[in-house]
Each structure stands twice: as C-alpha cells, then as structure tokens.
Design a protein around this motif. Structure first.
Motif, PDB file in Angstrom:
ATOM      1  N   ALA A   3       0.862  -1.183   0.000  1.00 58.80           N
ATOM      2  CA  ALA A   3       0.000   0.000   0.000  1.00 58.80           C
ATOM      3  C   ALA A   3       0.897   1.232   0.000  1.00 58.80           C
ATOM      4  O   ALA A   3       1.745   1.397   0.895  1.00 58.80           O
ATOM      5  CB  ALA A   3      -0.923   0.012   1.211  1.00 58.80           C
ATOM      6  N   TYR A  41      -5.631  -0.759   6.354  1.00 58.79           N
ATOM      7  CA  TYR A  41      -5.063  -1.741   5.428  1.00 58.79           C
ATOM      8  C   TYR A  41      -4.699  -3.036   6.153  1.00 58.79           C
ATOM      9  O   TYR A  41      -4.874  -4.136   5.613  1.00 58.79           O
ATOM     10  CB  TYR A  41      -3.843  -1.148   4.722  1.00 58.79           C
ATOM     11  CG  TYR A  41      -4.210  -0.243   3.574  1.00 58.79           C
ATOM     12  CD1 TYR A  41      -4.637  -0.782   2.357  1.00 58.79           C
ATOM     13  CD2 TYR A  41      -4.157   1.140   3.697  1.00 58.79           C
ATOM     14  CE1 TYR A  41      -4.984   0.039   1.299  1.00 58.79           C
ATOM     15  CE2 TYR A  41      -4.514   1.967   2.647  1.00 58.79           C
ATOM     16  CZ  TYR A  41      -4.932   1.416   1.450  1.00 58.79           C
ATOM     17  OH  TYR A  41      -5.295   2.223   0.397  1.00 58.79           O
ATOM     18  N   CYS A 124      -1.895  -1.032  -3.844  1.00 61.72           N
ATOM     19  CA  CYS A 124      -2.897  -0.059  -3.399  1.00 61.72           C
ATOM     20  C   CYS A 124      -2.235   1.307  -3.262  1.00 61.72           C
ATOM     21  O   CYS A 124      -1.021   1.412  -3.059  1.00 61.72           O
ATOM     22  CB  CYS A 124      -3.491  -0.476  -2.062  1.00 61.72           C
ATOM     23  SG  CYS A 124      -4.426  -2.016  -2.099  1.00 61.72           S
ATOM     24  N   THR A 126      -3.270   5.433  -1.612  1.00 62.16           N
ATOM     25  CA  THR A 126      -4.248   6.378  -1.092  1.00 62.16           C
ATOM     26  C   THR A 126      -3.539   7.609  -0.560  1.00 62.16           C
ATOM     27  O   THR A 126      -2.309   7.705  -0.569  1.00 62.16           O
ATOM     28  CB  THR A 126      -5.142   5.732  -0.010  1.00 62.16           C
ATOM     29  OG1 THR A 126      -6.296   6.559   0.192  1.00 62.16           O
ATOM     30  CG2 THR A 126      -4.401   5.555   1.311  1.00 62.16           C
ATOM     31  N   ILE A 136     -11.363  -2.850   1.478  1.00 66.81           N
ATOM     32  CA  ILE A 136     -10.166  -2.892   0.636  1.00 66.81           C
ATOM     33  C   ILE A 136     -10.069  -4.221  -0.111  1.00 66.81           C
ATOM     34  O   ILE A 136      -9.760  -4.264  -1.307  1.00 66.81           O
ATOM     35  CB  ILE A 136      -8.898  -2.680   1.489  1.00 66.81           C
ATOM     36  CG1 ILE A 136      -8.934  -1.308   2.188  1.00 66.81           C
ATOM     37  CG2 ILE A 136      -7.648  -2.831   0.631  1.00 66.81           C
ATOM     38  CD1 ILE A 136      -8.804  -0.140   1.283  1.00 66.81           C
ATOM     39  N   ILE A 140      -9.902  -4.780  -4.230  1.00 62.30           N
ATOM     40  CA  ILE A 140      -8.815  -5.494  -4.909  1.00 62.30           C
ATOM     41  C   ILE A 140      -9.389  -6.598  -5.803  1.00 62.30           C
ATOM     42  O   ILE A 140      -8.977  -6.765  -6.957  1.00 62.30           O
ATOM     43  CB  ILE A 140      -7.831  -6.074  -3.884  1.00 62.30           C
ATOM     44  CG1 ILE A 140      -7.100  -4.937  -3.162  1.00 62.30           C
ATOM     45  CG2 ILE A 140      -6.827  -7.012  -4.559  1.00 62.30           C
ATOM     46  CD1 ILE A 140      -6.286  -5.397  -1.959  1.00 62.30           C
ATOM     47  N   VAL A 192      -6.641   0.989  -6.354  1.00 65.78           N
ATOM     48  CA  VAL A 192      -5.880  -0.226  -6.657  1.00 65.78           C
ATOM     49  C   VAL A 192      -5.294   0.000  -8.043  1.00 65.78           C
ATOM     50  O   VAL A 192      -6.036   0.333  -8.982  1.00 65.78           O
ATOM     51  CB  VAL A 192      -6.753  -1.494  -6.621  1.00 65.78           C
ATOM     52  CG1 VAL A 192      -5.866  -2.726  -6.763  1.00 65.78           C
ATOM     53  CG2 VAL A 192      -7.573  -1.564  -5.337  1.00 65.78           C
TER      54      VAL A 192
END
Length: 257
Positions: A3, A41, A124, A126, A136, A140, A192
């Motif tokens: 992430a 996450y 990922c 953000t 999440i 995905i 994603v």
C-alpha cells in the motif's frame, strides 16, 4: 501486496496543525491519522507500506524509527547501551519511507515511488489524510476482475449543508441532511493500481488527479469501486474535530471491532 500512501503535501488548509508537523501526523485519538490509515489496510492483511514523504519528512521518519521502542517495555544498560526488550506492542509492519521531493505533485510522488514496486505487481494507493470503512479486499478483487490499470473508490462526499425542501409557492416545507442521491460521486482515494499507470505520469510536476486520471479514463483504463459507507477527509480543523468525536465515541466507523 503493498500500500502506497502519499504523505508529502504541505497541508495548507489545515495550517493550524500542519505548521508544526506534516498533515498525516495530525493526531486522532492520540495517534497520527497516517497510523489509522495503515490500520485500515492491516485489517485487510496488507502490512507492507510505501510512504511517500516531502514536507517535514524527518518528522515521519523519526516517528517510525522510534515507534517500536516507544511501545515497548525494556531495560537499558546505560553504560553499554545494551537494551533488553521485555514486551513489544508495535505492529508487524514493513514500512519503506521515501523522500519524493518537497515540491513534487501527487503524480510525481507516485512516479518516484514506483521503483519500489515490482514489475507487474498490483498495489494499493491512497492519500494520507482521509479515513473510511471501505472494503479494501473487495476493491482489490473487483480490480483484478476487470483487468484495467486503475480502480478508484468512488464516494459521496459528506454533506456540509442541509437541503431545503421548497414547494411551488416558494414555501420551505422541510429541512434535511444531504443524501447520496443529492450529489455526484467523487474520487475518494483508496486506489488499486497496476505499475503501468507510471506511463501516464510525466514527472514531478504532474498532478495525478488531472492529466493521468483523465487520460486513463479516456483510454477506458479506469473503473470505479462504489463505496456507500463511511468516508471522511481531514481537510480542515472542523474535519479533524469530526474525526476526534467519532473516535471518542468508542466505535469509530473506520475501525473493525
């Protein structure tokens, strides 16, 4: 899966807090909002992070360097510097901290950080200033099902103003809060992505939300993962207080029981 979190901006709209520390380090319930995002996450078994730094990068680096020690019980032999750890409470995270430039735009930060993503590795991404209860894992799975380069979480922004119900005689007949049908969906972050998005980013001055996202959409390489649950950015002091109140309630919507 990794992430990537963009944590390098100046946070000028929250200057009351970000003058002394980077915006992702502004605390909610005694922990930086960045920590809350990472916990989200973690709830979906993602514990490998790439943090894109810029403004006050040293502040965030020091937080992670000291993090495990701060949460541990230990004995220090002052003369030798030897440390015996008795109990460690920190999360089992792998955190890569990258200085992506003081003045880099969002696209530029992503471009620089892509060298820490393997070719063909879905990841990922953000922003470091918003919380949500987005699924999440489901985002995905959706991303992998359509095979495009980019999936963004599409959300309805929280209503800041009530809605007036007005009849044909201009009489106000009711007053209510905004609902999802009153407004369009917006980019809520929690992307994603495939590494191929880097080809849409020219350099440090590229703003991800402008040229790259527009071109991805034009090329039919971007899909929306619709999220109707909780989503709240921390753009202003009012937003921070809203998140603090939710945390103090004991059941913040972004934290699983």
């Amino acid at each position: 899966m990794k992430a990537m979190i963009l944590a390098g901006g100046f946070g000028t709209r929250l200057a009351e807090e970000s003058d002394t520390r980077p915006k992702p380090m502004v605390e909610i319930g005694g922990r930086p909002i960045l920590w809350h995002i990472m916990k989200l996450y973690e709830q979906h078994d993602i514990t490998d992070f790439i943090i894109c730094l810029g403004y006050k990068a040293d502040y965030i680096k020091k937080f992670f360097l000291d993090y495990a020690a701060t949460l541990s019980d230990f004995t220090v032999q002052v003369g030798t510097g030897a440390v015996e750890v008795h109990k460690q409470r920190s999360e089992n995270w792998n955190v890569t901290l990258i200085d992506t430039g003081l003045h880099s735009m969002t696209g530029g930060r992503i471009k620089r950080a892509l060298s820490y993503v393997e070719p063909g590795e879905t990841f990922c991404m953000t922003y470091g200033d918003g919380l949500s209860d987005v699924d999440i894992g489901a985002s995905i799975a959706y991303h992998k099902s359509h095979g495009k380069l980019c999936t963004t979480t599409a959300v309805t922004p929280p209503g800041r103003f009530g809605v007036l119900e007005i009849n044909a005689q201009d009489e106000i007949t009711d007053f209510r809060e905004k609902i999802a049908s009153d407004q369009y969906r917006i980019n809520g972050g929690f992307f994603v992505l495939e590494p191929g998005v880097g080809e849409y980013i020219e350099g440090d001055d590229t703003i991800w939300e402008q040229g790259p996202m527009r071109q991805l959409a034009a090329d039919r390489q971007m899909r929306a993962f619709n999220h109707d649950g909780f989503w709240q950015p921390m753009d202003t002091l009012r937003d921070k207080r809203t998140l603090e109140a939710l945390w103090d309630s004991g059941t913040p919507p972004w934290r699983q029981p």
